[in-house]
Design an enzyme around this catalytic site. Structure first.
Site, short mmCIF file in Angstrom:
data_model
loop_
_atom_site.label_atom_id
_atom_site.label_comp_id
_atom_site.label_asym_id
_atom_site.label_seq_id
_atom_site.Cartn_x
_atom_site.Cartn_y
_atom_site.Cartn_z
N LYS A 1 -1.31 -9.49 2.68
CA LYS A 1 -0.54 -9.08 3.87
C LYS A 1 -1.39 -8.10 4.67
O LYS A 1 -2.10 -7.29 4.09
CB LYS A 1 0.78 -8.41 3.47
CG LYS A 1 1.55 -7.84 4.67
CD LYS A 1 2.98 -7.47 4.33
CE LYS A 1 3.18 -6.12 3.70
NZ LYS A 1 2.68 -4.97 4.50
N ASP B 1 0.83 -1.21 0.00
CA ASP B 1 0.00 0.00 0.00
C ASP B 1 0.87 1.26 0.00
O ASP B 1 0.35 2.38 -0.09
CB ASP B 1 -1.02 0.00 1.15
CG ASP B 1 -0.36 -0.02 2.52
OD1 ASP B 1 0.87 -0.15 2.61
OD2 ASP B 1 -1.11 0.07 3.53
N SER B 2 2.19 1.08 0.04
CA SER B 2 3.10 2.22 -0.18
C SER B 2 2.85 2.83 -1.55
O SER B 2 3.28 3.95 -1.83
CB SER B 2 4.57 1.76 -0.06
OG SER B 2 4.80 0.64 -0.88
N GLU C 1 -1.28 -5.65 8.52
CA GLU C 1 -0.42 -5.10 9.57
C GLU C 1 -1.02 -5.33 10.95
O GLU C 1 -2.21 -5.11 11.16
CB GLU C 1 -0.23 -3.59 9.36
CG GLU C 1 0.54 -3.25 8.11
CD GLU C 1 0.77 -1.74 7.96
OE1 GLU C 1 0.49 -0.98 8.90
OE2 GLU C 1 1.25 -1.35 6.88
N GLU D 1 9.40 -4.58 10.24
CA GLU D 1 9.79 -3.27 9.69
C GLU D 1 10.30 -2.34 10.79
O GLU D 1 9.74 -2.28 11.90
CB GLU D 1 8.59 -2.61 8.97
CG GLU D 1 8.96 -1.23 8.41
CD GLU D 1 7.95 -0.65 7.42
OE1 GLU D 1 6.96 -1.31 7.09
OE2 GLU D 1 8.19 0.49 6.97
N ASP E 1 -1.23 -6.13 -0.38
CA ASP E 1 -1.52 -5.54 0.92
C ASP E 1 -3.01 -5.31 1.10
O ASP E 1 -3.68 -4.83 0.18
CB ASP E 1 -0.83 -4.17 1.03
CG ASP E 1 0.36 -4.18 1.97
OD1 ASP E 1 0.51 -5.14 2.75
OD2 ASP E 1 1.14 -3.21 1.91
O1 KIV Z 1 3.56 -1.14 1.58
C1 KIV Z 1 4.71 -1.59 1.49
O2 KIV Z 1 5.46 -1.33 0.53
C2 KIV Z 1 5.17 -2.45 2.58
C3 KIV Z 1 6.63 -2.79 2.62
C4 KIV Z 1 7.39 -1.58 2.98
C5 KIV Z 1 6.92 -3.94 3.50
O3 KIV Z 1 4.41 -2.84 3.41
#
Ligand code: KIV
Length: 269
Positions: A118, A49-50, A120, A187, A88
């Site tokens: 994924k 989600d970055s 969090e 992280e 994510d």
């Molecule tokens: O969103 C993302 O890119 C991430 C990584 C930094 C692990 O969660």
């Protein structure tokens, strides 16, 4: 049956089986084009989600929607054939209840063709992770610095500087592993703590700003290519593609202004 040998994609169980072995290599990607360049070299690609910040210029990951993750996830799956693709779950798509998390994760799997999601959070997400895994959805955990919670964490701070907090991180790592996650991202964590968690839990740890002792590493692709401005301090830039793009665009602009481009041959292909 086709005479061609089909290259099989990596699966979540195959990543889990790499615990303690050859380090797991991974990167993020958000588009088919970039993912196809990364695919031959990595074990898994994370559609993180970055992308909210990197690809859409948002201030944080908070505004990223499920539909946006699905659109990018589908693109990355279509541009790859070898790596496991993990998408994510964005903020707000899994916290409310295991049932709503399942509905959203199922949409991600069905609509993108990815192999895992994924999310969090540590102990607080264990019930949800178990619920998804028991219903056929492979889950990667993410603990330590969790960008979706920076509003409550008070910013992007390295975790574990105070040893008194280590038991909480240890409990998070164990909870995620015991709930059935196939791997977990660590992280922004002090190196000693990340190494300790890697020894203590049965699933692979994937470090980002954590420790070389982790079972694998991940970086945001645009950070390691020198494309993002002000990447985190721990990032190593492996090629300064940012300045190469700058030079190429400048050359192009100049040749258009000088009428040196396009050249005479205008055949399309
Ligand atoms: O969103 C993302 O890119 C991430 C990584 C930094 C692990 O969660």
């Amino acid at each position: 049956m086709s005479r061609h040998t089909r290259i099989k994609r990596r699966t979540a169980p195959a990543i889990a089986a790499m615990k303690g072995g050859v380090p797991i290599v991974s990167l993020t990607a958000y588009s088919a084009c970039m993912a196809s360049l990364v695919d031959p070299h990595v074990d898994f690609i994370l559609v993180g989600d970055s992308l909210g910040m990197v690809a859409h210029g948002m201030d944080s990951t908070t505004p990223v929607s499920l539909d946006l993750m699905i659109a990018h996830g589908r693109a990355v799956v279509s541009g790859t054939s070898k790596a496991l693709i993990i998408v994510d779950m964005p903020f707000g798509s899994y916290e409310e209840s295991p049932e709503s998390a399942f509905r959203n994760a199922a949409r991600i799997l069905k609509e993108t063709g990815c192999g895992a999601v994924k999310l969090e959070g540590g102990a607080r997400c264990a019930e949800t992770i178990r619920f998804l895994v028991e219903r056929g959805i492979p889950v990667m955990g993410h603990i330590g610095l969790t960008p979706q919670s920076t509003h409550v964490m008070g910013g992007f701070k390295t975790q574990g500087r105070d040893r008194d907090t280590w038991p909480d991180h240890q409990a998070d790592a164990q909870a995620v592993a015991q709930a059935g996650a196939f791997a977990v991202v660590l992280e922004g964590m002090v190196e000693e703590l990340a190494a300790k968690l890697t020894q203590e839990i049965a699933i692979p740890t994937i470090g980002i700003g954590a420790s070389p002792a982790c079972d694998g590493q991940i970086l945001v692709l645009e950070d390691m290519l020198g494309i993002t401005r002000n990447p985190p301090k721990f990032v190593k830039v492996f090629a300064d593609i940012g300045s190469q793009i700058d030079t190429a665009v400048e050359r192009y602009a100049q040749s258009v202004k000088d009428r040196r481009f396009p050249t005479e041959d205008q055949t399309y292909r």
